[in-house]
Design an enzyme around this catalytic site. Structure first.
Site, PDB file in Angstrom:
ATOM      1  N   TYR A 105      52.786  38.430  93.308  1.00 52.48           N
ATOM      2  CA  TYR A 105      51.934  39.065  92.299  1.00 52.48           C
ATOM      3  C   TYR A 105      50.540  38.455  92.301  1.00 52.48           C
ATOM      4  CZ  TYR A 105      50.278  40.631  87.707  1.00 52.48           C
ATOM      5  OH  TYR A 105      49.537  41.174  86.691  1.00 52.48           O
TER       6      TYR A 105
ATOM      7  N   LYS B 292      46.871  40.149  93.594  1.00 54.19           N
ATOM      8  CA  LYS B 292      45.699  40.232  92.724  1.00 54.19           C
ATOM      9  C   LYS B 292      44.507  39.504  93.352  1.00 54.19           C
ATOM     10  CE  LYS B 292      47.278  42.442  89.059  1.00 54.19           C
ATOM     11  NZ  LYS B 292      46.718  43.744  88.631  1.00 54.19           N
TER      12      LYS B 292
END
Length: 228
Positions: A128, A132
């Site tokens: 994750y 990002k």
């Protein structure tokens, strides 16, 4: 440019922050038009609002929609559980924002504001956070006159979808909020409306360069009033 003639585009307008942002920009005198790209039209009517239903997989064919835009706001984001796989998650959280950024730049957009996440890092071992971070790096390389990246902690607000894990975490974070001061301030949960207002307030200033806003800074920016 007259500050009452700015035109904005929002991608991710149906999300938690995006929904607040739509209303915030429509109500602000600096914007004469708020353009949103959606899969399905919102049940919302306003003289400033222009809705465009798009196919995100073929966004390049609809690049003309970015013409005349001053500020591009990106509030896209999902979860791996909702997306169904890491590949699908990356499509929404990396490919869509980067694709939109490149099209915006090609059509003369000079300022972009995007929601990332606390801990974003292209070198992270966490999928994750790595995704990002890679998104941030790719959009930075597009070369906007002004790029503003917002890294909030857990986002609070009423979602149309149920996320039991996030709901439980939100309850805990809300309870602990009064004690999260000093060095813990950066971990405080933050309301979606606060993020939306922070993005709007920064956009109105029209500051050049690349900027990253941490969670505690977003808290402060979101309570300031940027009058037209």
């Amino acid at each position: 440019m007259n500050r009452s003639e700015l035109k904005a585009m929002i991608i991710g307008a149906t999300g938690l922050v995006g929904g607040h942002l739509v209303h915030s920009l429509l109500e602000h005198p600096a914007y004469s038009e708020v353009r949103i790209l959606v899969r399905r039209r919102l049940h919302l009517e306003h003289p400033k609002l222009k809705q465009h239903v798009v196919d995100w997989e073929q966004l390049e064919l609809q690049g003309h929609l970015f013409e005349g835009i001053d500020d591009l706001y990106c509030c896209l984001g999902t979860t791996i559980k909702k997306a169904g796989s890491q590949d699908k998650f990356r499509e929404v959280d990396y490919h869509y924002p980067v694709r939109a950024a490149m099209l915006a730049k090609q059509h003369g957009v000079e300022q972009m504001l995007v929601i990332s996440s606390m801990g974003a890092n292209a070198g992270s071992r966490v999928f994750y956070s790595r995704t990002k971070g890679e998104m941030e790096d790719a959009i930075t390389n597009v070369g906007f006159r002004a790029l503003h990246i917002f890294r909030p902690s857990l986002i609070l607000g009423e979602r149309g979808e149920k996320r039991p894990g996030e709901q439980f975490a939100a309850q805990i974070m809300t309870f602990l909020d009064r004690w999260m001061k000093g060095r813990l301030d950066k971990y405080r949960a933050i309301h979606a409306l606060t993020i939306a207002q922070a993005m709007r307030n920064i956009a109105i200033v029209q500051t050049r360069g690349n900027h990253i806003y941490s969670n505690e800074v977003i808290h402060a920016l979101g309570v300031q009033d940027a009058a037209g």
